[in-house]
Design a protein around this motif. Sequence first.
Motif, mmCIF file in Angstrom:
data_model
loop_
_atom_site.group_PDB
_atom_site.id
_atom_site.type_symbol
_atom_site.label_atom_id
_atom_site.label_comp_id
_atom_site.label_asym_id
_atom_site.label_seq_id
_atom_site.Cartn_x
_atom_site.Cartn_y
_atom_site.Cartn_z
ATOM 1 N N ALA A 105 9.422 40.967 8.468
ATOM 2 C CA ALA A 105 10.282 40.635 8.049
ATOM 3 C C ALA A 105 11.815 42.323 7.958
ATOM 4 O O ALA A 105 13.219 42.012 8.415
ATOM 5 C CB ALA A 105 10.521 41.237 6.547
ATOM 6 N N VAL A 106 11.307 43.673 8.434
ATOM 7 C CA VAL A 106 11.821 44.589 9.002
ATOM 8 C C VAL A 106 12.624 43.820 10.716
ATOM 9 O O VAL A 106 13.950 44.429 10.656
ATOM 10 C CB VAL A 106 11.090 45.168 9.668
ATOM 11 C CG1 VAL A 106 12.169 46.983 10.184
ATOM 12 C CG2 VAL A 106 10.904 46.262 7.937
ATOM 13 N N LEU A 141 16.326 48.550 3.815
ATOM 14 C CA LEU A 141 16.117 48.583 2.202
ATOM 15 C C LEU A 141 15.685 47.588 1.967
ATOM 16 O O LEU A 141 15.548 46.448 2.334
ATOM 17 C CB LEU A 141 18.430 48.640 1.993
ATOM 18 C CG LEU A 141 18.389 48.551 0.608
ATOM 19 C CD1 LEU A 141 18.238 49.493 -0.033
ATOM 20 C CD2 LEU A 141 19.252 47.845 0.203
ATOM 21 N N VAL A 142 14.657 48.297 0.776
ATOM 22 C CA VAL A 142 13.856 46.871 0.606
ATOM 23 C C VAL A 142 14.065 46.411 -1.346
ATOM 24 O O VAL A 142 14.310 48.024 -2.080
ATOM 25 C CB VAL A 142 12.339 47.438 0.779
ATOM 26 C CG1 VAL A 142 11.438 46.596 0.466
ATOM 27 C CG2 VAL A 142 11.960 48.336 1.414
ATOM 28 N N ARG A 143 14.611 45.584 -1.867
ATOM 29 C CA ARG A 143 13.249 45.248 -2.912
ATOM 30 C C ARG A 143 12.399 44.873 -3.470
ATOM 31 O O ARG A 143 12.365 44.422 -2.440
ATOM 32 C CB ARG A 143 14.425 44.106 -3.612
ATOM 33 C CG ARG A 143 16.511 44.112 -3.385
ATOM 34 C CD ARG A 143 17.156 43.755 -3.625
ATOM 35 N NE ARG A 143 18.181 43.754 -4.099
ATOM 36 C CZ ARG A 143 18.648 44.249 -5.145
ATOM 37 N NH1 ARG A 143 18.465 44.312 -5.393
ATOM 38 N NH2 ARG A 143 20.494 44.640 -4.657
ATOM 39 N N TRP A 148 6.635 43.283 -2.353
ATOM 40 C CA TRP A 148 8.542 43.312 -2.573
ATOM 41 C C TRP A 148 8.928 41.549 -2.102
ATOM 42 O O TRP A 148 7.678 41.011 -1.902
ATOM 43 C CB TRP A 148 8.625 44.390 -0.643
ATOM 44 C CG TRP A 148 7.997 43.535 0.335
ATOM 45 C CD1 TRP A 148 6.373 43.196 1.031
ATOM 46 C CD2 TRP A 148 7.923 42.365 0.601
ATOM 47 N NE1 TRP A 148 5.613 42.838 1.604
ATOM 48 C CE2 TRP A 148 7.045 41.942 1.902
ATOM 49 C CE3 TRP A 148 9.015 41.525 1.391
ATOM 50 C CZ2 TRP A 148 7.373 41.325 2.925
ATOM 51 C CZ3 TRP A 148 9.814 40.881 2.525
ATOM 52 C CH2 TRP A 148 8.590 39.920 3.868
ATOM 53 N N SER A 149 10.302 41.998 -2.532
ATOM 54 C CA SER A 149 10.795 40.530 -2.300
ATOM 55 C C SER A 149 11.890 40.139 -1.088
ATOM 56 O O SER A 149 11.788 39.324 -1.124
ATOM 57 C CB SER A 149 11.130 40.283 -3.358
ATOM 58 O OG SER A 149 12.554 42.130 -3.369
ATOM 59 N N SER A 150 12.337 41.402 -0.613
ATOM 60 C CA SER A 150 13.318 41.023 0.200
ATOM 61 C C SER A 150 13.536 42.418 1.385
ATOM 62 O O SER A 150 13.117 43.476 0.571
ATOM 63 C CB SER A 150 14.573 40.921 -0.387
ATOM 64 O OG SER A 150 15.038 41.857 -0.742
ATOM 65 N N VAL A 151 13.966 41.741 2.530
ATOM 66 C CA VAL A 151 14.039 42.967 3.448
ATOM 67 C C VAL A 151 15.731 42.774 4.062
ATOM 68 O O VAL A 151 15.940 41.757 4.566
ATOM 69 C CB VAL A 151 12.729 43.349 4.061
ATOM 70 C CG1 VAL A 151 13.223 44.189 5.408
ATOM 71 C CG2 VAL A 151 11.643 43.606 3.463
ATOM 72 N N THR A 152 16.575 44.404 4.302
ATOM 73 C CA THR A 152 17.871 44.142 5.219
ATOM 74 C C THR A 152 17.682 45.253 6.152
ATOM 75 O O THR A 152 17.707 46.380 5.417
ATOM 76 C CB THR A 152 18.539 44.331 3.946
ATOM 77 O OG1 THR A 152 19.166 43.672 2.832
ATOM 78 C CG2 THR A 152 20.054 44.380 5.050
ATOM 79 N N ARG A 170 20.344 38.708 9.192
ATOM 80 C CA ARG A 170 19.929 38.366 7.517
ATOM 81 C C ARG A 170 19.166 39.525 6.615
ATOM 82 O O ARG A 170 18.619 39.814 7.287
ATOM 83 C CB ARG A 170 19.774 37.244 7.680
ATOM 84 C CG ARG A 170 19.309 36.662 8.742
ATOM 85 C CD ARG A 170 18.521 35.291 8.420
ATOM 86 N NE ARG A 170 17.131 35.125 9.468
ATOM 87 C CZ ARG A 170 15.668 34.903 9.166
ATOM 88 N NH1 ARG A 170 16.282 35.352 7.693
ATOM 89 N NH2 ARG A 170 15.157 34.531 9.359
ATOM 90 N N THR A 171 19.332 39.562 5.635
ATOM 91 C CA THR A 171 18.533 39.691 4.956
ATOM 92 C C THR A 171 16.940 38.468 4.358
ATOM 93 O O THR A 171 16.996 37.658 4.412
ATOM 94 C CB THR A 171 18.641 39.891 2.783
ATOM 95 O OG1 THR A 171 19.552 40.983 3.118
ATOM 96 C CG2 THR A 171 17.690 40.348 2.308
#
Length: 360
Positions: free
Chosen positions: A321-322, A219-221, A196-200, A330-331
């Motif tokens: 990260a969550v 929401l995960v990228r 995974w690369s980022s989490v909002t 922030r993301t």
Amino acid sequence: MTTRTCAIIGTGAIAGAHAEAIAALPDRARLVGVVDVRPDRAAAFAATWDVPTYPTAADLLDAQRPDLVHLCTPPGTHLPLALECLAAGASPVVEKPPVLSLAEFDRLRAAEADAGVPVATVFQHRFGSGAVRLRRLLAEGLLGRPLVASAHTLWFRDDDYFAVPWRGRWDVEGGGPTMGHGIHQFDLLLSILGPWSSVTALAERQARPTDTEDVSAALVRFRSGAVATVVNSLVSPRQTSQLRFDFEHATVDLEHLYGYTNANWSLTAGPDVTSAWESDPADVPSGHTAQFTAVLDALDAGEAPPVSTADTRVTMEFVAAVYASSFTGRTVARGEITEGDPFYASMAGTGAPWLRQPAR
């Protein structure tokens, strides 16, 4: 194959699943002792499984020198017990969540490297035949690129559930459903979709008398370009665990509650993918026995047992990260939470907003 000696520390509800997994492989594993802070509970468990009890972990480790020690205690005790096992040359098999923070996890990894003894985290949903098949077909390219996915753990725990002193507290449980309940589903999601690369995200305390959240949504990228939603809840009266994967050439669904078989999976795809999916008739449930078998297979082959600390750190960093995204707005990018960050030292980080609000 070698017969491994095993011990269990903590004889609460989940310990039965561990004992059953050991008993299911009698030529490969043998339970040799148990420990619990409650002597009456330890005695009852030991009588069921015909093994001796010991007053402390140190006594058990000294008397039996087990190969593997299954840690089935509350999360806040996992790190000191795992360190004690590693110092004695025993491999900890640690229930989720393995520790309370990234800082604790990195301390565990350092101790693992120093001891030269592997640690395994219990993420048994990775090992059911449906998940194994899905990862294989994805690796073979039959499904095409992953595009969209979801992992929703919608469970229900009433107020009485949190009457147990260690539940619902950041300092001893580490978090709410993001940390201790939905972690099985999104660990499976991560094992399939890769880095995974980022989490909002957001986390809320909707209804339960806890310091931790009772709901979170993210929401995960992913590095592959896929996006996913991850929802964790303890306030959902109709309980379900749902995963969905939309690939270029197929949709794969899984719905169950606390464990799955092949019957819980469904596939929507063309004939080529369907034929490949149906070509493997094996039906291995996603239980502790499936993972324990894989652990023993790896040890026999001289390999690190699954789920390794390298794999587990990916999932633990996702949890952090969550919380970081939820509490800062922030993301959060993968690799961003490092030593010195408040969310590295504690999943609560800067503090849950509802705990910072003045009492009414």
